[in-house]
Design a protein around this motif. Structure first.
Motif, mmCIF file in Angstrom:
data_model
loop_
_atom_site.group_PDB
_atom_site.id
_atom_site.type_symbol
_atom_site.label_atom_id
_atom_site.label_comp_id
_atom_site.label_asym_id
_atom_site.label_seq_id
_atom_site.Cartn_x
_atom_site.Cartn_y
_atom_site.Cartn_z
ATOM 1 N N LEU A 17 12.926 45.211 23.358
ATOM 2 C CA LEU A 17 13.181 43.456 23.640
ATOM 3 C C LEU A 17 14.578 43.248 24.286
ATOM 4 O O LEU A 17 14.674 42.216 24.448
ATOM 5 N N GLU A 18 15.515 44.357 24.192
ATOM 6 C CA GLU A 18 16.512 44.060 24.936
ATOM 7 C C GLU A 18 16.316 43.965 26.477
ATOM 8 O O GLU A 18 17.265 43.280 26.916
ATOM 9 N N ALA A 19 15.241 44.289 27.070
ATOM 10 C CA ALA A 19 15.008 44.196 28.388
ATOM 11 C C ALA A 19 14.007 43.349 28.695
ATOM 12 O O ALA A 19 13.858 42.707 29.733
ATOM 13 N N THR A 98 12.244 42.492 38.587
ATOM 14 C CA THR A 98 13.371 42.498 37.746
ATOM 15 C C THR A 98 13.864 41.047 38.509
ATOM 16 O O THR A 98 13.368 40.448 39.290
ATOM 17 N N GLY A 99 14.986 40.631 37.728
ATOM 18 C CA GLY A 99 15.582 39.169 38.094
ATOM 19 C C GLY A 99 16.252 39.336 39.487
ATOM 20 O O GLY A 99 16.257 40.211 40.220
ATOM 21 N N PHE A 123 9.674 33.600 35.913
ATOM 22 C CA PHE A 123 10.239 33.777 34.742
ATOM 23 C C PHE A 123 10.189 32.191 34.046
ATOM 24 O O PHE A 123 10.253 32.078 32.710
ATOM 25 N N LEU A 124 9.887 31.299 34.855
ATOM 26 C CA LEU A 124 9.574 29.829 34.484
ATOM 27 C C LEU A 124 8.057 29.824 33.705
ATOM 28 O O LEU A 124 7.809 28.919 32.919
ATOM 29 N N THR A 125 7.267 30.339 34.378
ATOM 30 C CA THR A 125 5.795 30.286 34.035
ATOM 31 C C THR A 125 5.396 31.326 33.193
ATOM 32 O O THR A 125 4.270 31.083 32.474
ATOM 33 N N HIS A 126 5.979 32.474 33.011
ATOM 34 C CA HIS A 126 5.399 33.440 31.979
ATOM 35 C C HIS A 126 6.207 33.853 30.998
ATOM 36 O O HIS A 126 5.931 34.660 29.986
ATOM 37 N N TYR A 127 7.310 32.904 30.434
ATOM 38 C CA TYR A 127 8.121 32.958 29.119
ATOM 39 C C TYR A 127 8.217 31.508 28.789
ATOM 40 O O TYR A 127 8.645 30.782 29.377
ATOM 41 N N ASP A 128 7.979 31.589 27.477
ATOM 42 C CA ASP A 128 8.028 30.295 26.619
ATOM 43 C C ASP A 128 9.694 29.769 26.758
ATOM 44 O O ASP A 128 9.771 28.671 26.555
ATOM 45 N N GLU A 129 10.455 30.807 26.480
ATOM 46 C CA GLU A 129 11.953 30.285 26.539
ATOM 47 C C GLU A 129 12.718 30.482 27.593
ATOM 48 O O GLU A 129 12.171 31.899 28.260
ATOM 49 N N PRO A 130 13.566 29.868 28.261
ATOM 50 C CA PRO A 130 14.286 30.288 29.436
ATOM 51 C C PRO A 130 14.959 31.556 28.919
ATOM 52 O O PRO A 130 15.797 31.795 28.095
ATOM 53 N N ILE A 131 15.547 32.413 30.327
ATOM 54 C CA ILE A 131 16.268 33.380 29.864
ATOM 55 C C ILE A 131 17.348 33.323 30.952
ATOM 56 O O ILE A 131 17.218 33.277 32.072
ATOM 57 N N TYR A 132 18.551 33.531 30.323
ATOM 58 C CA TYR A 132 19.970 33.365 30.933
ATOM 59 C C TYR A 132 20.608 34.721 30.888
ATOM 60 O O TYR A 132 20.650 35.476 30.060
ATOM 61 N N GLU A 133 21.096 34.717 31.967
ATOM 62 C CA GLU A 133 22.267 35.770 32.018
ATOM 63 C C GLU A 133 23.462 35.306 32.847
ATOM 64 O O GLU A 133 23.462 34.777 33.960
ATOM 65 N N ASN A 134 24.645 35.542 32.426
ATOM 66 C CA ASN A 134 25.909 35.278 32.681
ATOM 67 C C ASN A 134 25.913 33.408 33.123
ATOM 68 O O ASN A 134 26.420 32.970 34.031
ATOM 69 N N GLY A 135 25.068 32.858 32.299
ATOM 70 C CA GLY A 135 24.970 31.449 32.146
ATOM 71 C C GLY A 135 24.094 30.901 33.373
ATOM 72 O O GLY A 135 24.042 29.563 33.375
ATOM 73 N N ILE A 136 23.467 31.758 33.877
ATOM 74 C CA ILE A 136 22.481 31.341 35.193
ATOM 75 C C ILE A 136 21.086 31.543 34.547
ATOM 76 O O ILE A 136 20.718 32.741 34.070
#
Length: 148
Positions: A17-19, A98-99, A123-136
């Protein structure tokens, strides 16, 4: 460090789940994949999951190192092991997604992975929650491949 295969039912979900923040996605791909776990003195410090896609292609579905053990070369050793394992499975190519930014991209490129495609809005269509990294917010996914 010892890297060994574990049954999918014994995969370290908390670490995976970390990745990948989607437990449902992890459980889906674990059913048809091989999980390798890295341990140091009996403690799980990292893991990766690969899946044979057929036609000489394997996909790295997940690779993760426990936060306390990051930056110590464990991820690189796991990635090298995944490349070796893919070759042993008869693959001529290892792929992954990967991102479009972040340390992960450079991590894969250092080993020789090259960008082969962009999946817009993945990532917008395959994940229910937004994924952020470094505020982006992650939006698009890069497909990378390493040819053997």
């Amino acid at each position: 460090m010892l890297i060994q295969s574990v049954p999918s039912a014994e995969a370290p979900l908390d670490l995976l789940l970390e990745a990948d923040p989607s437990l449902d996605a992890i459980k889906r791909y674990l059913e048809h994949s091989m999980c390798q776990v890295a341990t140091i003195e009996g403690k799980t410090v990292g893991a990766y999951v690969i899946q044979s896609m057929g036609n000489g292609v394997c996909e790295l579905m997940n690779i993760a190192v426990a936060p306390a053990y990051q930056g110590k070369g464990i991820g690189t050793k796991l990635l090298e092991h995944a490349v070796h394992m893919s070759r042993e499975l008869g693959a001529r190519r290892l792929e992954l997604g990967t991102g479009t930014f972040g340390y992960q991209l450079a991590f894969y490129q250092r080993v020789g992975f090259r960008v082969v495609a962009v999946e817009r809005n993945y990532f917008l269509t395959h994940y229910d929650e937004p994924i952020y990294e470094n505020g982006i917010q992650h939006q698009d996914r890069l497909r990378l491949a390493l040819e053997f």
